[in-house]
Design a protein around this motif. Structure first.
Motif, PDB file in Angstrom:
ATOM      1  N   ALA A   1       0.834  -1.208   0.000  1.00  0.00           N
ATOM      2  CA  ALA A   1       0.000   0.000   0.000  1.00  0.00           C
ATOM      3  C   ALA A   1       0.869   1.258   0.000  1.00  0.00           C
ATOM      4  N   MET A   2       1.945   1.253   0.791  1.00  0.00           N
ATOM      5  CA  MET A   2       2.844   2.414   0.802  1.00  0.00           C
ATOM      6  C   MET A   2       3.546   2.564  -0.543  1.00  0.00           C
ATOM      7  N   LEU A   3       3.882   1.459  -1.168  1.00  0.00           N
ATOM      8  CA  LEU A   3       4.488   1.514  -2.492  1.00  0.00           C
ATOM      9  C   LEU A   3       3.505   2.119  -3.494  1.00  0.00           C
ATOM     10  N   CYS A   4       2.244   1.754  -3.386  1.00  0.00           N
ATOM     11  CA  CYS A   4       1.215   2.363  -4.244  1.00  0.00           C
ATOM     12  C   CYS A   4       1.086   3.851  -3.960  1.00  0.00           C
ATOM     13  N   ARG A   5       1.182   4.252  -2.682  1.00  0.00           N
ATOM     14  CA  ARG A   5       1.100   5.676  -2.347  1.00  0.00           C
ATOM     15  C   ARG A   5       2.274   6.442  -2.952  1.00  0.00           C
ATOM     16  N   ILE A   6       3.438   5.815  -2.985  1.00  0.00           N
ATOM     17  CA  ILE A   6       4.605   6.457  -3.589  1.00  0.00           C
ATOM     18  C   ILE A   6       4.363   6.679  -5.072  1.00  0.00           C
ATOM     19  N   VAL A   7       3.855   5.671  -5.742  1.00  0.00           N
ATOM     20  CA  VAL A   7       3.576   5.806  -7.179  1.00  0.00           C
ATOM     21  C   VAL A   7       2.485   6.855  -7.404  1.00  0.00           C
ATOM     22  N   LEU A   8       1.463   6.867  -6.554  1.00  0.00           N
ATOM     23  CA  LEU A   8       0.397   7.862  -6.697  1.00  0.00           C
ATOM     24  C   LEU A   8       0.904   9.280  -6.468  1.00  0.00           C
ATOM     25  N   SER A   9       1.938   9.427  -5.657  1.00  0.00           N
ATOM     26  CA  SER A   9       2.473  10.771  -5.410  1.00  0.00           C
ATOM     27  C   SER A   9       3.150  11.347  -6.649  1.00  0.00           C
ATOM     28  N   TRP A  10       3.476  10.514  -7.629  1.00  0.00           N
ATOM     29  CA  TRP A  10       4.068  11.001  -8.869  1.00  0.00           C
ATOM     30  C   TRP A  10       3.022  11.701  -9.736  1.00  0.00           C
ATOM     31  N   TYR A  11       1.754  11.460  -9.443  1.00  0.00           N
ATOM     32  CA  TYR A  11       0.660  12.042 -10.214  1.00  0.00           C
ATOM     33  C   TYR A  11      -0.188  12.913  -9.286  1.00  0.00           C
ATOM     34  N   PRO A  12       0.194  14.180  -9.108  1.00  0.00           N
ATOM     35  CA  PRO A  12      -0.486  15.031  -8.120  1.00  0.00           C
ATOM     36  C   PRO A  12      -1.940  15.352  -8.459  1.00  0.00           C
ATOM     37  N   LYS A  13      -2.351  15.220  -9.697  1.00  0.00           N
ATOM     38  CA  LYS A  13      -3.733  15.542 -10.071  1.00  0.00           C
ATOM     39  C   LYS A  13      -4.695  14.381  -9.815  1.00  0.00           C
ATOM     40  N   THR A  14      -4.182  13.260  -9.314  1.00  0.00           N
ATOM     41  CA  THR A  14      -5.022  12.104  -9.037  1.00  0.00           C
ATOM     42  C   THR A  14      -5.965  12.415  -7.881  1.00  0.00           C
ATOM     43  N   GLU A  15      -7.226  12.100  -8.055  1.00  0.00           N
ATOM     44  CA  GLU A  15      -8.208  12.308  -6.997  1.00  0.00           C
ATOM     45  C   GLU A  15      -8.201  11.075  -6.092  1.00  0.00           C
TER      46      GLU A  15
ATOM     47  N   GLY B   1      -9.676  10.449  -3.390  1.00  0.00           N
ATOM     48  CA  GLY B   1     -10.932  10.113  -2.740  1.00  0.00           C
ATOM     49  C   GLY B   1     -11.857   9.252  -3.580  1.00  0.00           C
ATOM     50  N   LYS B   2     -11.467   8.957  -4.805  1.00  0.00           N
ATOM     51  CA  LYS B   2     -12.314   8.155  -5.697  1.00  0.00           C
ATOM     52  C   LYS B   2     -11.742   6.756  -5.844  1.00  0.00           C
ATOM     53  N   MET B   3     -12.636   5.840  -6.233  1.00  0.00           N
ATOM     54  CA  MET B   3     -12.214   4.458  -6.462  1.00  0.00           C
ATOM     55  C   MET B   3     -11.299   4.404  -7.672  1.00  0.00           C
ATOM     56  N   PRO B   4     -10.351   3.593  -7.778  1.00  0.00           N
ATOM     57  CA  PRO B   4      -9.862   2.593  -6.844  1.00  0.00           C
ATOM     58  C   PRO B   4      -8.804   3.141  -5.878  1.00  0.00           C
ATOM     59  N   PHE B   5      -8.482   4.429  -6.022  1.00  0.00           N
ATOM     60  CA  PHE B   5      -7.401   5.008  -5.221  1.00  0.00           C
ATOM     61  C   PHE B   5      -7.738   5.052  -3.743  1.00  0.00           C
ATOM     62  N   VAL B   6      -9.007   5.119  -3.413  1.00  0.00           N
ATOM     63  CA  VAL B   6      -9.401   5.174  -2.012  1.00  0.00           C
ATOM     64  C   VAL B   6      -9.042   3.873  -1.288  1.00  0.00           C
ATOM     65  N   LEU B   7      -8.912   2.776  -2.014  1.00  0.00           N
ATOM     66  CA  LEU B   7      -8.513   1.509  -1.397  1.00  0.00           C
ATOM     67  C   LEU B   7      -7.092   1.566  -0.839  1.00  0.00           C
ATOM     68  N   VAL B   8      -6.282   2.416  -1.428  1.00  0.00           N
ATOM     69  CA  VAL B   8      -4.913   2.599  -0.938  1.00  0.00           C
ATOM     70  C   VAL B   8      -4.841   3.778   0.025  1.00  0.00           C
ATOM     71  N   THR B   9      -5.612   4.808  -0.246  1.00  0.00           N
ATOM     72  CA  THR B   9      -5.554   6.028   0.554  1.00  0.00           C
ATOM     73  C   THR B   9      -6.117   5.825   1.950  1.00  0.00           C
ATOM     74  N   TRP B  10      -7.259   5.183   2.046  1.00  0.00           N
ATOM     75  CA  TRP B  10      -7.941   5.059   3.325  1.00  0.00           C
ATOM     76  C   TRP B  10      -7.090   4.384   4.409  1.00  0.00           C
ATOM     77  N   PRO B  11      -6.478   3.214   4.173  1.00  0.00           N
ATOM     78  CA  PRO B  11      -5.708   2.589   5.258  1.00  0.00           C
ATOM     79  C   PRO B  11      -4.362   3.259   5.535  1.00  0.00           C
ATOM     80  N   THR B  12      -3.839   4.013   4.592  1.00  0.00           N
ATOM     81  CA  THR B  12      -2.496   4.559   4.787  1.00  0.00           C
ATOM     82  C   THR B  12      -2.474   6.006   5.269  1.00  0.00           C
TER      83      THR B  12
END
Length: 165
Positions: free
Chosen positions: A88-102, A104-115
């Motif tokens: 999950a933290m590895l996914c958060r790192i990859v998501l941080s490369w794309y700052p315009k990613t929302e 709070g929306k699916m499927p990103f919330v599956l990684v955001t919520w627990p971390t």
């Protein structure tokens, strides 16, 4: 190139290499299967502490020891927990490369919520490096460290289960 650009470029390359190695480490935990019970049944006991495989006749280093009953259930709970949070933290790192990613929306919330709660804990203590939030990297290092110390090949719980130390 200006020195700042070179530093940013080398930092980015180092982070990508670190992420690639971390992803390989996390993926290996999901790829390597446990020994099935049917295979364990085919093992014959030669020495009281060493199992020998009948098909290859090669001694395994699996030593059995009497341990407290809390060790194996703890290892069975910690292993997937640490692996999933590392992923999950590895996914958060990859998501941080794309700052315009929302987030709070699916499927990103599956990684955001627990971390997010974990990230908020140390976000004020760990300053951003080159304008990049590195708290997911810190948590990934913490989870990987604890997994190796407790459940690695020479981890504390592994040694306790194998040798009763």
């Amino acid at each position: 190139q200006p020195p700042i650009q070179q530093q940013k470029q080398s930092f980015t390359m180092m982070m990508r290499l670190f992420l690639l190695l971390s992803l390989a480490s996390v993926a290996s935990a999901f790829v390597v299967p446990p020994i099935p019970s049917s295979r364990l049944a085919s093992l014959q006991m030669m020495d009281p502490n060493v199992f020998v495989d009948q098909t290859t006749n090669v001694a395994s280093s699996l030593l059995l020891a009497d341990t407290e009953e809390w060790v194996q259930p703890l290892a069975l709970v910690l292993d997937p927990f640490l692996n999933l949070f590392s992923f999950a933290m590895l996914c958060r790192i990859v998501l941080s490369w794309y700052p315009k990613t929302e987030l709070g929306k699916m499927p990103f919330v599956l990684v955001t919520w627990p971390t997010e709660a974990l990230l908020r804990l140390i976000r004020g203590a760990v300053p951003p490096a080159f304008g990049v939030d590195i708290t997911p990297i810190v948590w990934l290092a913490i989870f990987t460290f604890f997994h190796e110390i407790l459940l690695g090949q020479q981890g504390l719980l592994t040694m306790k289960m194998k040798y009763g130390i």
